[in-house]
Design an enzyme around this catalytic site. Structure first.
Site, PDB file in Angstrom:
ATOM      1  N   SER A   1      -9.212   3.068   2.816  1.00  0.00           N
ATOM      2  CA  SER A   1      -8.127   3.612   2.033  1.00  0.00           C
ATOM      3  C   SER A   1      -7.300   2.546   1.309  1.00  0.00           C
ATOM      4  CB  SER A   1      -7.200   4.452   2.927  1.00  0.00           C
ATOM      5  OG  SER A   1      -6.608   3.641   3.947  1.00  0.00           O
TER       6      SER A   1
ATOM      7  N   SER B   1     -10.331   0.817   6.803  1.00  0.00           N
ATOM      8  CA  SER B   1      -9.597   0.828   5.537  1.00  0.00           C
ATOM      9  C   SER B   1      -9.172  -0.543   5.038  1.00  0.00           C
ATOM     10  CB  SER B   1      -8.370   1.732   5.650  1.00  0.00           C
ATOM     11  OG  SER B   1      -8.750   3.076   5.803  1.00  0.00           O
TER      12      SER B   1
ATOM     13  N   LYS C   1       0.834  -1.193   0.000  1.00  0.00           N
ATOM     14  CA  LYS C   1       0.000   0.000   0.000  1.00  0.00           C
ATOM     15  C   LYS C   1       0.874   1.250   0.000  1.00  0.00           C
ATOM     16  CE  LYS C   1      -3.857   1.980   2.688  1.00  0.00           C
ATOM     17  NZ  LYS C   1      -4.769   1.753   3.839  1.00  0.00           N
TER      18      LYS C   1
END
Length: 484
Positions: free
Chosen positions: A156, A180, A81
């Protein structure tokens, strides 16, 4: 679909180790898949040069030929990520401020997958600084949902979830403060696990003691893959003061367990407090029948704590922690001009928060924790929807209202995820079905399985039993077949 990218991560690992497929073949298959689908989905960013990746795959093959094996991710493509620092690879946090930033060290989760043999092909897209459950930013643009590219993949960890669902990665990492790891998993029909606080160490946080709401964790197309990645990510690290000292190898063991008689508590809409888009609550409630097929009992549950007070507690903690990490950019007028409005709002809210407010929120958070412990005296697990809306228009920053109720903050529409975050309990989002009609027809949704504090293994075991009893997670995004 190429057979290699269709394999779950553990099956792929076994075939690589047995030399039934070469690391070059695996890399070639994934790079081809990325080349076909990523221009549409924009899930993987900062892609590494193909020549370098194939050379790394060849080096992994050479090691296998000499009898050397780095670990279960040997030669496996991975894209951390874009909130996780990656040595020698661009890390932007989705912000124009860090558009060209290249770290000289790895985050702990990146160190550990490299040590397990993974080859980093790029990063997965995020909202700016991970703020908001809608993945878009001014550096790379929006990430689209593989089930309907006109919709958001959530956030996210939206890039990670979309890449998994589209078979552009075998397994993925993410992080979770306000859902997220869970919201994008539900939106993309994959599995996302928020571990107990401290289970996965964060070694690069400038204020290590502030890591009380956010945690790194695993995502996958099966619960066994999720558990195996957790076994790699987890484990004590002296550089992280909140790190838990437990042997992570337990998550690499088989997850089979008998759940006959297990008590499931359905929290639903928290006694009418939470609004839901039509169809979400009904879909999740209907999915609870799967628990009964594996021998569980399901009953209505409640946590003896005012949901409105829980939300105010959340707001205080979040603005305190977010503003603390981002205020340095706000104080510089040039950098402030590059921040998105939601980030500026968070910082300004935090700058107006007094120490006594944080103390009061800490007292309330402790009371919530004890109320959840009381609920666990009656139930073995608590369950509630993962999101309050189905995946929405990718061009919409955030839902402004749900079922006629106005959302008073940019993240109020994700209020359903804050109970596990505030209490530090482990929570796994599992696929729970698809919208049946109207604009939501065919769009994925999930439910959260919440376990007792630090009992991550039981949550994963129940998720594994759920996966075997259902068929939702085995479906592929049909809309991508023609593109692929």
């Amino acid at each position: 679909m190429n057979e290699i990218v269709a394999l779950d991560a553990l099956s792929l690992s076994r075939r690589i180790r047995a030399r039934e497929v070469s690391c070059r073949e695996v890399m070639r298959a994934y790079l081809d898949r990325i080349a076909r689908l990523n221009p549409l989905l924009n899930a993987i960013v900062s892609l590494e040069p193909e020549e370098s990746l194939l050379a790394q795959a060849d080096a992994c093959d050479a090691m296998l030929s000499r009898g050397q094996w780095l670990g279960w991710m040997h030669g496996m493509p991975q894209a951390p990520k874009d909130l996780a620092q990656t040595r020698g690879m661009r890390t932007t946090w989705g912000s124009p401020i860090f558009r060209d930033f290249v770290p000289d060290q790895d985050a702990a989760i990146v160190e550990r997958v490299r040590s397990a043999g993974a080859i980093l092909v790029g990063k997965t897209n995020v909202p700016e600084f991970g703020l908001g459950s809608q993945t878009f930013n001014e550096v790379f643009g929006p990430t689209r949902n593989p089930w309907d590219p006109s919709r958001t993949a959530g956030g996210s960890s939206g890039g990670a979830a979309a890449a998994l669902a589209a078979r552009m990665l075998p397994v993925a990492d993410g992080s979770d403060m306000m859902g997220s790891l869970r919201n994008p998993a539900a939106f993309c029909n994959v599995y996302g696990f928020r571990p107990s606080r401290g289970r996965v160490p964060n070694t690069l946080a400038p204020d290590a003691f502030s890591q009380q709401l956010s945690t790194d964790g695993p995502m996958g197309r099966s619960v066994a893959d999720v558990a195996m990645l957790l076994a790699t990510q987890a484990g004590y690290d002296a550089r992280a003061p909140l790190s838990l000292d437990n042997d992570p190898a337990v998550y690499a063991q088989p997850l089979e367990r008998d759940f006959a008689g297990a008590r499931i508590g359905w929290l639903g809409d928290l006694g009418g407090h939470l609004p839901f888009e039509p169809g979400v609550l009904e879909l999740c409630r209907d999915a609870l029948k799967a628990f009964e097929t594996i021998g569980c009992t399901v009953d209505e549950a409640r946590v003896d704590f005012d949901p409105a007070r829980m939300w105010q507690t959340w707001l205080t903690w979040r603005r305190f922690l977010v503003s603390g990490s981002l205020a340095v950019h706000y104080r510089d007028p040039q950098r402030r001009a590059l921040l998105k409005p939601e980030a500026v709002w968070e910082i300004e809210q935090g700058l107006g928060t007094a120490a006594i407010d944080v103390h009061d929120a800490s007292v309330a958070r402790t009371a919530l924790y004890r109320a959840v412990l009381a609920a666990f005296e009656r139930f073995d697990f608590l369950v509630l929807p993962t999101a309050q809306v189905f995946p929405f228009d990718v061009n919409q920053r955030w839902p402004r209202q749900i079922a006629g109720r106005e959302m008073d903050t940019y993240h109020r529409w994700m209020e359903v995820v804050i109970l596990p975050t505030l209490t530090g309990c482990p929570a796994l989002s599992v696929p729970a079905g698809f919208g049946a009609s109207g604009d939501s027809a065919g769009l994925p949704m999930g439910i959260q399985i919440v376990g007792r504090p630090r009992d991550d293994l039981s949550v994963l075991q129940l998720g594994h039993a759920w996966e075997r009893a259902t068929e939702w997670g085995r479906r592929e995004p049909a809309g991508l077949r023609e593109v692929a």
